[in-house]
Design a protein around this motif. Structure first.
Motif, PDB file in Angstrom:
ATOM      1  N   ASP A 170       1.012  -1.112   0.144  1.00 22.94           N
ATOM      2  CA  ASP A 170      -0.238   0.398   0.179  1.00 22.94           C
ATOM      3  C   ASP A 170       0.441   1.050   0.441  1.00 22.94           C
ATOM      4  O   ASP A 170       0.055   1.853   0.485  1.00 22.94           O
ATOM      5  N   LEU A 190      -0.635   6.502  -6.221  1.00 21.15           N
ATOM      6  CA  LEU A 190      -1.807   6.535  -6.711  1.00 21.15           C
ATOM      7  C   LEU A 190      -1.903   7.790  -6.969  1.00 21.15           C
ATOM      8  O   LEU A 190      -1.757   9.091  -6.434  1.00 21.15           O
ATOM      9  N   VAL A 240      -1.377   4.565  -2.596  1.00 21.40           N
ATOM     10  CA  VAL A 240      -2.527   3.569  -1.796  1.00 21.40           C
ATOM     11  C   VAL A 240      -2.826   3.627  -0.461  1.00 21.40           C
ATOM     12  O   VAL A 240      -4.694   4.455  -0.237  1.00 21.40           O
ATOM     13  N   HIS A 257      -2.374  -3.552  -4.647  1.00 21.23           N
ATOM     14  CA  HIS A 257      -1.693  -2.928  -3.888  1.00 21.23           C
ATOM     15  C   HIS A 257      -2.339  -3.217  -2.114  1.00 21.23           C
ATOM     16  O   HIS A 257      -2.111  -1.670  -1.661  1.00 21.23           O
TER      17      HIS A 257
END
Length: 342
Positions: A24, A28, A42, A183
């Motif tokens: 993560d 993004l 993310v 993710h």
């Protein structure tokens, strides 16, 4: 539409060969309507969504569907892409000209199959010998089917067995990962729940056809490969109820989006679905089931870049990808992600 409209230049160094760690921490790119782009990560996702929104994940599990074998003295590579029966799969073959109907291919580790006729998608039917389930044979002799743009740059290794599998993977049958969901981590799921974001799962077994280039000059002449998917009644009911209550359905990955759009009626109601889909989404398509999409960055001239151009607009996505390349986002299966909100 002309396929060359969906072309763009991507520097080779933009292609990710390994995923971000932790998962993560990937970047993004937020694209919300015509607002300025947002360069995020993310882990920021809970703050980018609203309470009542629903993230829809694909729970398919990637099987080690690539095999290397011999037909006599000829080396043959096989990538399984569609189950036909208990012991039969359609497969794309490398060096297929050396294989005729009825030939035996030895894949080692006690795994062998007889080649059958060609199919309309350019594959070959393989009938596996023995009594063990094909999935057991693949665990013994197969490799994870990494996309060609990664496999051509480095060999598949043991790390890919976990890297190329999402935390939601449950239903065996995919030969490519639903990569947008790579993710997600347990910690991120806890944060999403705390933010009031709901989650649902469906199943679409991603086929190897997702990596095949569009060879036609016009999108009208391209034929999609069939993929099998399922949405049960209870899931459909919850999705419809969430949307009726004002929540947005955000597909995590183009596979989830394509199945939702295959299952929705003209009235915008998602219905149970258990069938193959060949849905091909290009600009001009009217979306009925989804209100947004989280997805990685796709190949030039691909059906998936056409899909995101249909969702956000062709000019907008040209600008999105130009920004992503200029800002060093990592592309493709192991790369970074985007949140697209029309």
């Amino acid at each position: 539409m002309r396929v060359d409209l969906f072309d763009f230049n991507l520097p080779p160094e933009s292609i990710a060969l390994r995923p971000a760690s932790p998962r993560d921490s990937a970047r993004l790119l937020l694209v919300a309507g015509e607002a300025p782009f947002g360069d995020r990560i993310v882990r920021d996702l809970p703050g980018l969504l609203r309470a009542g929104d629903v993230l829809v994940f694909n729970d398919t599990r990637v099987i080690p569907a690539q095999l290397e074998g011999m037909r006599g003295q000829a080396k043959i590579g096989a990538t399984l892409h569609k189950r036909l029966g208990l012991r039969q799969w359609q497969a794309f073959l490398r060096n297929a000209k050396r294989v005729r109907d009825g030939d035996r291919i030895d894949f080692g580790a006690g795994v062998a199959a007889l080649a059958g006729p060609r199919d309309e998608d350019g594959g070959v039917t393989l009938s596996f010998e023995g009594e063990e389930p094909v999935e057991v044979l693949l665990e013994r002799a197969g490799r994870m089917p990494l996309p060609p743009y990664i496999a051509s740059k480095r060999p598949t290794d043991e790390r890919d067995r976990s890297d190329y599998q999402t935390m939601f993977a449950r239903e065996d049958g995919a030969v490519a990962a639903p990569t947008a969901a790579l993710h997600f981590t347990p910690e991120l799921m806890v944060a999403l729940e705390a933010a009031g974001v709901k989650t649902e799962t469906l199943t679409l077994h991603v086929g190897a056809g997702t990596f095949l280039p569009v060879k036609a000059d016009d999108t009208d002449d391209h034929r999609m490969h069939a993929e099998w998917g399922r949405i049960d009644q209870a899931t459909a009911d919850r999705l419809n109820a969430a949307r009726k209550a004002g929540g947005r359905l955000i597909a995590v990955g183009t596979t989830s989006l394509r199945l939702l759009e295959s299952a929705v009626g003209e009235d915008g109601i998602v219905r149970p679905f258990a069938d193959e889909t060949r849905i091909f989404i290009t600009p001009g398509y009217r979306f009925r089931a989804v209100d947004g999409l989280m997805t990685n960055f796709h190949l030039p001239r691909s059906t998936l870049f056409m899909l995101v151009s249909a969702l956000m607009g062709w000019e907008r996505m040209q600008a999105v990808y130009a920004h992503a390349i200029a800002e060093g986002y990592r592309f493709y299966s192991y790369g970074d992600s985007s949140l697209l909100l029309p």
